[in-house]
Write an enzyme that holds these catalytic residues in place. Structure first.
Site, PDB file in Angstrom:
ATOM      1  CG  HIS A  30      -1.956   1.107   1.097  1.00 47.82           C
ATOM      2  ND1 HIS A  30      -3.151   0.928   0.435  1.00 47.82           N
ATOM      3  CD2 HIS A  30      -1.922   2.399   1.470  1.00 47.82           C
ATOM      4  CE1 HIS A  30      -3.810   2.068   0.444  1.00 47.82           C
ATOM      5  NE2 HIS A  30      -3.089   2.980   1.055  1.00 47.82           N
ATOM      6  CB  ALA A  31       1.117   4.067  -2.372  1.00 46.19           C
TER       7      ALA A  31
ATOM      8  CG  HIS B 281      -2.047  10.763  -2.807  1.00 44.79           C
ATOM      9  ND1 HIS B 281      -3.230  11.327  -2.394  1.00 44.79           N
ATOM     10  CD2 HIS B 281      -1.544  10.121  -1.710  1.00 44.79           C
ATOM     11  CE1 HIS B 281      -3.439  11.046  -1.117  1.00 44.79           C
ATOM     12  NE2 HIS B 281      -2.430  10.307  -0.682  1.00 44.79           N
ATOM     13  CD  GLU B 282       1.587   7.923  -1.431  1.00 43.44           C
ATOM     14  OE1 GLU B 282       2.124   8.392  -0.406  1.00 43.44           O
ATOM     15  OE2 GLU B 282       0.456   7.413  -1.419  1.00 43.44           O
TER      16      GLU B 282
ATOM     17  CG  HIS C 103       1.445  12.316   1.784  1.00 37.64           C
ATOM     18  ND1 HIS C 103       0.506  12.942   2.551  1.00 37.64           N
ATOM     19  CD2 HIS C 103       0.803  11.249   1.234  1.00 37.64           C
ATOM     20  CE1 HIS C 103      -0.651  12.277   2.491  1.00 37.64           C
ATOM     21  NE2 HIS C 103      -0.495  11.248   1.678  1.00 37.64           N
TER      22      HIS C 103
ATOM     23  CD  GLU D 114      -3.789  11.283   3.117  1.00 35.32           C
ATOM     24  OE1 GLU D 114      -3.520  10.979   1.939  1.00 35.32           O
ATOM     25  OE2 GLU D 114      -3.144  10.865   4.094  1.00 35.32           O
TER      26      GLU D 114
ATOM     27  CG  HIS E 159      -6.466   3.259   5.143  1.00 29.51           C
ATOM     28  ND1 HIS E 159      -6.504   2.654   3.900  1.00 29.51           N
ATOM     29  CD2 HIS E 159      -5.730   4.387   4.980  1.00 29.51           C
ATOM     30  CE1 HIS E 159      -5.838   3.389   3.033  1.00 29.51           C
ATOM     31  NE2 HIS E 159      -5.352   4.440   3.660  1.00 29.51           N
TER      32      HIS E 159
ATOM     33  CE1 TYR F  28      -5.816   8.910   2.334  1.00 29.33           C
ATOM     34  CE2 TYR F  28      -6.973   7.600   3.961  1.00 29.33           C
ATOM     35  CZ  TYR F  28      -5.798   7.974   3.348  1.00 29.33           C
ATOM     36  OH  TYR F  28      -4.601   7.426   3.750  1.00 29.33           O
TER      37      TYR F  28
HETATM   38  O1  X8Z Z   1      -4.142   5.348   1.234  1.00 26.00           O
HETATM   39  C1  X8Z Z   1      -4.127   6.188   0.335  1.00 26.00           C
HETATM   40  C2  X8Z Z   1      -2.798   6.707  -0.194  1.00 26.00           C
HETATM   41  C3  X8Z Z   1      -1.757   6.755   0.853  1.00 26.00           C
HETATM   42  S1  X8Z Z   1      -2.070   7.949   2.057  1.00 26.00           S
HETATM   43  C4  X8Z Z   1      -2.317   5.818  -1.307  1.00 26.00           C
HETATM   44  N1  X8Z Z   1      -5.287   6.590  -0.230  1.00 26.00           N
HETATM   45  C5  X8Z Z   1      -6.590   6.080   0.207  1.00 26.00           C
HETATM   46  C6  X8Z Z   1      -6.773   4.619  -0.139  1.00 26.00           C
HETATM   47  O2  X8Z Z   1      -5.995   4.095  -0.947  1.00 26.00           O
HETATM   48  O3  X8Z Z   1      -7.695   3.998   0.382  1.00 26.00           O
HETATM   49  C7  X8Z Z   1      -5.406   7.586  -1.279  1.00 26.00           C
HETATM   50  C8  X8Z Z   1      -6.866   7.727  -1.542  1.00 26.00           C
HETATM   51  C9  X8Z Z   1      -7.600   6.908  -0.520  1.00 26.00           C
HETATM   52 ZN    ZN Z   2      -1.937   9.881   1.295  1.00 30.43          ZN
END
Ligand code: X8Z
Ligand code: ZN
Length: 600
Positions: A341-342, A371-372, A375, A399, A499, A509
């Site tokens: 997960h990024a 997106h990354e 941050h 975010e 998450h 988000y």
């Molecule tokens: O978790 C993330 C990023 C890292 S902060 C890749 N996002 C959420 C997800 O993937 O569930 C970005 C959008 C929503």
């Molecule tokens: Zn993020």
């Protein structure tokens, strides 16, 4: 090494404990200042240690790295729990606003507040690390020698159009959650105990205390924003459902009901961009296919990341340091388990910045790398703030930054950077907007429901015996999606979403989805752009960059309302920007949906 550490920690504690004994009855503001300075130094040091250990653990998941990461995390949590306890003696005195803000932020920086009892704290940390590791190692084995990790799962759910295969893969991935259930319930208990010891009703209330308003006001804000955007979501849902009914038949997709979650191109049905080709627009209607353009260029993962960096440089941000390129993980390793997960890392709170992401050469990842980078550049802009202000104005801001940039990935921009030769005609606006809506509009109710669930879990309104049912009740209520196979309380579907096992708060988000359009609208204006909002790119605008950077440099030193005002002139989150952006699409969708019943 170890004994040296114990010595210095003991020394630090003696100093901290010495403060109360000097003036047991009436501490002064000067003492509070001194206490905070020592506390911030200590936290910074332990945070750096814990970041390094967690970086190694997430990049190389083994029992040993999990134990090492849990140790480091435990030391940090111990220090932070002690500081929060000791800080109570300053509660009654009047402090300068900056210092008072730090005392509040001290309590909020850990999303997993821990009990004071070291045994319980240790138990909680070990559970947290093991849940994170289990997610990273998660696989679905179709056959003994055919095991799929999340990257492979995502690819099949994105590309396959075979409903049986999709159902099998969907159900297979969701098995990763079940073994987490007991540990998660225990984690909730322990973390709630920690929150209560720190003066909060539960962990969910602590999470909601970080928005410069009361938790009740924050709830009301969310309701207001959701009411603003819900009609747009309903229009999109109605349109997509009708097309999926055509594609898969009314047996699989009931024309007036919710949409089965395995058909939307993503394991969690959180964004739907991958099913764009099923939505009945002429092939290549948007005039280009970004995945194709990226692949035509023979780009590798680093090349994708460099496009991201270049966008920020074009606004006047400094280039990333060489160590970013040496230390980041941009490609999935072949031979070991990593958390794919990024995410972006601020290892030393100065210049050691990294991204960990298993980049695939596709449009979705082109957006995610922007997106990354958001941050990463935010970390660097606020690095001169005191430790507790080294954070986003609120977590939704953090975010939103990279996504604001990614909204600028328009045909015009792609042409400017040499990825696209010819601009598409004006008719391409609707397909391009629809593609975007499948990411941004489809995400809204998902972004909202995750923590609606978690806040109720922390408050006890949702009990462990109802975890899964309550999850799907909210999925149905907000998103209008259903599970493709029967679920029961033997399952734990929240655990199949990163998450939850990683305990990362999620309302950020949803806020970011609203805020990014607000930032984008303002930065477009700042860059001098005058046309329709959906065609704007502020690439190369030093004016827009300067305005944004000024806000980023403030970190979390001010209430977010002040910081929002600095960029947008507004003190409230405002969904009119996302509605303005999608206005032409909303009109088009409503024409297409004539005669259809919206909702489920
Ligand atoms: O978790 C993330 C990023 C890292 S902060 C890749 N996002 C959420 C997800 O993937 O569930 C970005 C959008 C929503
Ligand atoms: Zn993020």
């Amino acid at each position: 090494m170890k004994s040296c550490f114990v010595t210095s920690l003991t020394f630090a504690l003696l100093i901290l404990l010495a403060v109360p004994s000097q003036a047991a009855s009436a501490p002064t503001a000067a003492e509070a200042q001194e206490f905070m300075k020592n506390g911030e130094d200590r936290l910074r040091e332990l945070t750096i240690k814990a970041s390094r250990a967690t970086w190694v653990q997430e990049n190389f998941i083994t029992d040993d790295t999990e134990a090492i990461a849990a140790d480091a995390q435990d030391e940090l949590t111990a220090a932070s729990t002690e500081l929060i306890e000791q800080a109570k003696r300053f509660e009654a005195i009047k402090l300068p606003p900056d210092l008072a803000r730090k005392f509040l932020l001290l309590k909020l920086q850990n999303p997993a507040p821990a009990p004071k009892d070291p045994k319980l704290r240790r138990e909680m940390t070990e559970i947290a690390t093991s849940l994170d590791g289990d997610y990273g190692k998660g696989k679905y084995c179709r056959k003994p020698n055919d095991c799929l990790d999340i990257t492979a799962i995502e690819k099949i759910l994105s590309d396959s159009r075979n409903p049986e295969e999709l159902k099998d893969i969907w159900a297979g991935w969701h098995k990763v959650g079940a073994p987490m259930r007991q540990r998660y319930a225990r984690f909730v208990e322990l973390s709630n105990q920690g929150a209560r010891e720190q003066g909060f009703k539960d962990t969910g209330v602590l999470w909601r205390a970080g928005y410069d308003m009361t938790p009740e006001q924050f709830d009301a804000e969310l309701e207001r924003l959701w009411t603003q955007v819900r009609p747009l979501y309903l229009s999109l849902h109605t349109y997509v459902r009708a097309r999926l009914t055509q594609k898969y038949g009314p047996q699989i997709v009931p024309p007036n009901g919710p949409i089965p979650a395995h058909l939307l191109g993503n394991p969690w049905a959180q964004t739907w961009g991958n099913i764009f080709p099923l939505l009945g627009l002429p092939e290549n209607g948007s005039g280009y296919d970004l995945t194709q353009l990226l692949q035509n260029k023979n780009l590798d993962a680093k090349g994708m990341a460099q496009y991201g960096e270049n966008f920020y440089k074009s606004l006047g941000f400094d280039p990333l340091p060489g160590t970013f390129w040496e230390r980041s993980l941009l490609t999935k390793p072949r031979d070991r388990d990593v958390v794919c997960h990024a995410n972006a890392w601020d290892i030393d709170t100065k210049d050691d910045l990294r991204v960990k992401m298993c980049i695939q050469i596709r449009d979705e990842d082109f957006v995610t790398i922007h997106h990354e980078m958001g941050h990463t550049f935010y970390y660097r802009e606020y690095k001169n703030q005191p430790f507790l202000f080294e954070n986003g104005a609120n977590d939704g801001f953090h975010e939103a930054i990279g996504d604001t940039m990614a909204l600028s990935i328009t045909p015009e921009y792609l042409k400017q950077i040499g990825l696209l030769e010819q601009l598409p005609p004006a008719e391409a606006d609707i397909p391009i907007l629809l593609r975007r809506a499948l990411e941004k509009v489809a995400f809204l109710p998902f972004g909202l429901m995750i923590d609606k669930w978690r806040w109720k879990v922390f408050s006890g309104e949702i009990k462990p015996e109802n975890y899964n049912q309550a999850w799907w009740d909210l999925r149905l209520q907000y998103q209008g999606v259903t599970p493709p196979v029967a679920r029961s309380e033997a399952d734990f579907d929240p655990g199949a979403k990163y998450h939850i096992p990683s305990n990362t708060p999620y309302m950020r988000y949803f806020l970011a989805d609203i805020l990014q359009f607000q930032f984008y609208r303002s930065l477009c204006k700042e860059s001098g752009y005058k046309g329709p909002l959906n065609r704007c790119t502020f690439f190369n605008s030093k004016e827009a960059g300067a305005k944004f950077r000024k806000m980023l440099q403030m970190g979390n030193s001010r209430p977010w309302q002040d910081e929002l005002e600095a960029v947008t002139g507004q003190r409230e989150m405002d969904a009119t920007a996302i509605l303005d952006y999608f206005a032409p699409l909303q009109k088009w969708l409503d024409e297409q949906n004539k005669g259809q019943k919206a909702g489920w």
